[in-house]
Design a protein around this motif. Structure first.
Motif, PDB file in Angstrom:
ATOM      1  N   ALA A 113       0.837  -1.204   0.000  1.00 29.07           N
ATOM      2  CA  ALA A 113       0.000   0.000   0.000  1.00 29.07           C
ATOM      3  C   ALA A 113       0.871   1.253   0.000  1.00 29.07           C
ATOM      4  CB  ALA A 113      -0.941  -0.012   1.202  1.00 29.07           C
ATOM      5  N   LYS A 114       1.975   1.227   0.740  1.00 27.90           N
ATOM      6  CA  LYS A 114       2.900   2.368   0.750  1.00 27.90           C
ATOM      7  C   LYS A 114       3.514   2.577  -0.630  1.00 27.90           C
ATOM      8  CE  LYS A 114       4.324   4.598   3.603  1.00 27.90           C
ATOM      9  NZ  LYS A 114       3.939   5.994   3.772  1.00 27.90           N
ATOM     10  N   THR A 115       3.829   1.490  -1.345  1.00 30.51           N
ATOM     11  CA  THR A 115       4.408   1.650  -2.685  1.00 30.51           C
ATOM     12  C   THR A 115       3.403   2.262  -3.654  1.00 30.51           C
ATOM     13  OG1 THR A 115       3.858  -0.575  -3.477  1.00 30.51           O
ATOM     14  CG2 THR A 115       5.998  -0.296  -2.377  1.00 30.51           C
ATOM     15  N   LEU A 116       2.115   2.128  -3.362  1.00 32.85           N
ATOM     16  CA  LEU A 116       1.080   2.749  -4.191  1.00 32.85           C
ATOM     17  C   LEU A 116       0.805   4.192  -3.778  1.00 32.85           C
ATOM     18  CD1 LEU A 116      -1.450  -0.200  -4.520  1.00 32.85           C
ATOM     19  CD2 LEU A 116       0.079   0.702  -6.286  1.00 32.85           C
ATOM     20  N   GLY A 117       1.523   4.665  -2.760  1.00 34.01           N
ATOM     21  CA  GLY A 117       1.380   6.051  -2.344  1.00 34.01           C
ATOM     22  C   GLY A 117       0.337   6.292  -1.271  1.00 34.01           C
ATOM     23  N   LEU A 118      -0.238   5.233  -0.725  1.00 36.25           N
ATOM     24  CA  LEU A 118      -1.220   5.429   0.335  1.00 36.25           C
ATOM     25  C   LEU A 118      -0.516   5.860   1.616  1.00 36.25           C
ATOM     26  CD1 LEU A 118      -3.557   2.337  -0.208  1.00 36.25           C
ATOM     27  CD2 LEU A 118      -3.857   4.664  -1.034  1.00 36.25           C
ATOM     28  N   THR A 119      -1.166   6.732   2.357  1.00 33.96           N
ATOM     29  CA  THR A 119      -0.608   7.195   3.623  1.00 33.96           C
ATOM     30  C   THR A 119      -0.894   6.166   4.711  1.00 33.96           C
ATOM     31  OG1 THR A 119      -2.618   8.330   4.332  1.00 33.96           O
ATOM     32  CG2 THR A 119      -1.059   9.593   2.953  1.00 33.96           C
ATOM     33  N   GLN A 139     -15.485  -5.613   3.811  1.00 34.43           N
ATOM     34  CA  GLN A 139     -14.643  -5.726   2.621  1.00 34.43           C
ATOM     35  C   GLN A 139     -14.175  -4.314   2.256  1.00 34.43           C
ATOM     36  OE1 GLN A 139     -12.368  -7.276   0.518  1.00 34.43           O
ATOM     37  NE2 GLN A 139     -13.792  -8.932   0.914  1.00 34.43           N
ATOM     38  N   PRO A 140     -12.879  -4.002   2.381  1.00 32.54           N
ATOM     39  CA  PRO A 140     -12.415  -2.622   2.214  1.00 32.54           C
ATOM     40  C   PRO A 140     -12.206  -2.155   0.776  1.00 32.54           C
ATOM     41  CG  PRO A 140     -10.605  -4.012   2.910  1.00 32.54           C
ATOM     42  CD  PRO A 140     -11.838  -4.885   2.887  1.00 32.54           C
ATOM     43  N   CYS A 141     -12.418  -3.011  -0.202  1.00 35.11           N
ATOM     44  CA  CYS A 141     -12.130  -2.603  -1.585  1.00 35.11           C
ATOM     45  C   CYS A 141     -12.967  -1.398  -2.020  1.00 35.11           C
ATOM     46  CB  CYS A 141     -12.332  -3.772  -2.540  1.00 35.11           C
ATOM     47  SG  CYS A 141     -11.053  -5.032  -2.347  1.00 35.11           S
ATOM     48  N   GLY A 142     -14.172  -1.257  -1.483  1.00 36.43           N
ATOM     49  CA  GLY A 142     -14.993  -0.095  -1.804  1.00 36.43           C
ATOM     50  C   GLY A 142     -14.368   1.199  -1.321  1.00 36.43           C
ATOM     51  N   ARG A 143     -13.546   1.127  -0.302  1.00 38.00           N
ATOM     52  CA  ARG A 143     -12.821   2.301   0.208  1.00 38.00           C
ATOM     53  C   ARG A 143     -11.535   2.527  -0.585  1.00 38.00           C
ATOM     54  NH1 ARG A 143     -11.390   6.862   1.711  1.00 38.00           N
ATOM     55  NH2 ARG A 143     -10.238   7.211   3.618  1.00 38.00           N
ATOM     56  N   PRO A 159     -11.819   4.617  -4.353  1.00 40.92           N
ATOM     57  CA  PRO A 159     -11.788   6.088  -4.346  1.00 40.92           C
ATOM     58  C   PRO A 159     -10.443   6.654  -3.873  1.00 40.92           C
ATOM     59  CG  PRO A 159     -13.676   5.272  -3.078  1.00 40.92           C
ATOM     60  CD  PRO A 159     -12.890   4.093  -3.519  1.00 40.92           C
ATOM     61  N   LEU A 160      -9.769   5.957  -2.968  1.00 41.54           N
ATOM     62  CA  LEU A 160      -8.444   6.416  -2.533  1.00 41.54           C
ATOM     63  C   LEU A 160      -7.471   6.417  -3.706  1.00 41.54           C
ATOM     64  CD1 LEU A 160      -7.891   4.639   0.911  1.00 41.54           C
ATOM     65  CD2 LEU A 160      -8.139   7.091   0.497  1.00 41.54           C
ATOM     66  N   LEU A 161      -7.490   5.344  -4.476  1.00 37.79           N
ATOM     67  CA  LEU A 161      -6.604   5.267  -5.638  1.00 37.79           C
ATOM     68  C   LEU A 161      -6.953   6.351  -6.655  1.00 37.79           C
ATOM     69  CD1 LEU A 161      -6.360   1.397  -6.128  1.00 37.79           C
ATOM     70  CD2 LEU A 161      -4.733   2.918  -4.974  1.00 37.79           C
ATOM     71  N   ASP A 162      -8.255   6.582  -6.866  1.00 41.86           N
ATOM     72  CA  ASP A 162      -8.676   7.639  -7.790  1.00 41.86           C
ATOM     73  C   ASP A 162      -8.168   9.003  -7.329  1.00 41.86           C
ATOM     74  OD1 ASP A 162      -9.958   5.830  -9.431  1.00 41.86           O
ATOM     75  OD2 ASP A 162     -11.947   6.192  -8.561  1.00 41.86           O
ATOM     76  N   THR A 163      -8.226   9.247  -6.030  1.00 46.24           N
ATOM     77  CA  THR A 163      -7.733  10.509  -5.477  1.00 46.24           C
ATOM     78  C   THR A 163      -6.240  10.663  -5.741  1.00 46.24           C
ATOM     79  OG1 THR A 163      -9.432  10.541  -3.765  1.00 46.24           O
ATOM     80  CG2 THR A 163      -7.451  11.842  -3.342  1.00 46.24           C
ATOM     81  N   HIS A 164      -5.490   9.591  -5.543  1.00 46.52           N
ATOM     82  CA  HIS A 164      -4.047   9.648  -5.785  1.00 46.52           C
ATOM     83  C   HIS A 164      -3.740   9.836  -7.275  1.00 46.52           C
ATOM     84  CE1 HIS A 164      -2.314   8.920  -1.788  1.00 46.52           C
ATOM     85  NE2 HIS A 164      -3.446   8.274  -1.562  1.00 46.52           N
ATOM     86  N   ILE A 165      -4.506   9.194  -8.126  1.00 46.51           N
ATOM     87  CA  ILE A 165      -4.321   9.369  -9.574  1.00 46.51           C
ATOM     88  C   ILE A 165      -4.585  10.822  -9.957  1.00 46.51           C
ATOM     89  CG2 ILE A 165      -5.277   8.782 -11.847  1.00 46.51           C
ATOM     90  CD1 ILE A 165      -5.758   5.913 -10.628  1.00 46.51           C
ATOM     91  N   ASP A 166      -5.666  11.402  -9.421  1.00 50.73           N
ATOM     92  CA  ASP A 166      -5.980  12.807  -9.705  1.00 50.73           C
ATOM     93  C   ASP A 166      -4.852  13.726  -9.239  1.00 50.73           C
ATOM     94  OD1 ASP A 166      -8.400  12.030 -10.797  1.00 50.73           O
ATOM     95  OD2 ASP A 166      -9.569  12.550  -9.004  1.00 50.73           O
ATOM     96  N   GLN A 167      -4.294  13.439  -8.067  1.00 52.00           N
ATOM     97  CA  GLN A 167      -3.194  14.262  -7.553  1.00 52.00           C
ATOM     98  C   GLN A 167      -1.971  14.164  -8.463  1.00 52.00           C
ATOM     99  OE1 GLN A 167      -3.051  16.560  -5.068  1.00 52.00           O
ATOM    100  NE2 GLN A 167      -1.038  16.955  -5.918  1.00 52.00           N
ATOM    101  N   ILE A 168      -1.686  12.974  -8.932  1.00 50.78           N
ATOM    102  CA  ILE A 168      -0.558  12.794  -9.855  1.00 50.78           C
ATOM    103  C   ILE A 168      -0.798  13.589 -11.135  1.00 50.78           C
ATOM    104  CG2 ILE A 168       0.583  11.108 -11.367  1.00 50.78           C
ATOM    105  CD1 ILE A 168       0.237   9.092  -9.018  1.00 50.78           C
ATOM    106  N   ASP A 169      -2.024  13.542 -11.647  1.00 47.24           N
ATOM    107  CA  ASP A 169      -2.343  14.296 -12.862  1.00 47.24           C
ATOM    108  C   ASP A 169      -2.171  15.794 -12.645  1.00 47.24           C
ATOM    109  OD1 ASP A 169      -2.872  11.936 -14.190  1.00 47.24           O
ATOM    110  OD2 ASP A 169      -5.054  12.083 -13.954  1.00 47.24           O
ATOM    111  N   ARG A 170      -2.609  16.299 -11.478  1.00 51.39           N
ATOM    112  CA  ARG A 170      -2.431  17.727 -11.179  1.00 51.39           C
ATOM    113  C   ARG A 170      -0.945  18.075 -11.076  1.00 51.39           C
ATOM    114  NH1 ARG A 170      -6.901  16.690  -8.027  1.00 51.39           N
ATOM    115  NH2 ARG A 170      -5.664  16.399  -6.161  1.00 51.39           N
ATOM    116  N   THR A 171      -0.189  17.222 -10.419  1.00 52.27           N
ATOM    117  CA  THR A 171       1.248  17.460 -10.270  1.00 52.27           C
ATOM    118  C   THR A 171       1.939  17.460 -11.628  1.00 52.27           C
ATOM    119  OG1 THR A 171       1.243  16.480  -8.059  1.00 52.27           O
ATOM    120  CG2 THR A 171       3.373  16.612  -9.187  1.00 52.27           C
ATOM    121  N   ARG A 172       1.559  16.530 -12.484  1.00 49.47           N
ATOM    122  CA  ARG A 172       2.146  16.487 -13.833  1.00 49.47           C
ATOM    123  C   ARG A 172       1.841  17.775 -14.588  1.00 49.47           C
ATOM    124  NH1 ARG A 172       0.449  11.406 -16.984  1.00 49.47           N
ATOM    125  NH2 ARG A 172       1.907  12.298 -18.450  1.00 49.47           N
ATOM    126  N   ALA A 173       0.607  18.278 -14.476  1.00 49.34           N
ATOM    127  CA  ALA A 173       0.241  19.527 -15.159  1.00 49.34           C
ATOM    128  C   ALA A 173       1.072  20.686 -14.615  1.00 49.34           C
ATOM    129  CB  ALA A 173      -1.251  19.809 -14.985  1.00 49.34           C
TER     130      ALA A 173
END
Length: 122
Positions: free
Chosen positions: A36-42, A58-62, A65-79
């Motif tokens: 999880a840390k390698t995926l950038g989760l805190t 079952q935590p997959c539903g949580r 959205p966490l992964l989506d948030t991290h992907i969005d942050q990466i996209d903002r950082t790239r921009a």
């Protein structure tokens, strides 16, 4: 509640006779934390996920959205980095022109002639 700084709270055994005793489940949790840390989760996010799992949910539903948030942050950082790169290239061209023209500057014409950056589009 799983506490990332206190693995004992997550069911991982404390030190006994100078050795850490880990069950197969303990090792699985530790591997999960590392992955999880390698995926950038805190650690707080990992704590939430493990708390759900330890509570029988079952935590997959949580996780999605966490992964989506991290992907969005990466996209903002790239921009932002693309915008910074453009500004640096412009500053470099300005420096070359200033050096060729021999113009004076108070400190450094490269920075003095730089325009304010445009806001990053969201």
């Amino acid at each position: 509640m799983f506490r990332p700084r206190r693995l004992r709270a997550g069911g991982i055994n404390p030190v006994r006779a100078g050795y850490r005793l880990f069950t197969d489940d303990d090792i699985a949790v530790l591997r999960f934390i590392r992955q999880a840390k390698t995926l950038g989760l805190t650690l707080a996010e990992i704590n939430d996920i493990l708390s759900l799992q330890h509570g029988g949910a079952q935590p997959c539903g949580r996780v999605t959205p966490l992964l989506d948030t991290h992907i969005d942050q990466i996209d903002r950082t790239r921009a932002e980095l693309r915008q910074l790169r453009r500004a640096l290239l412009t500053a470099r061209r300005t420096a070359d022109r200033a050096r060729r023209s021999g113009g004076d500057a108070v400190v450094c014409r490269i920075i003095e002639t730089r325009e304010a950056p445009d806001p990053v589009p969201e």
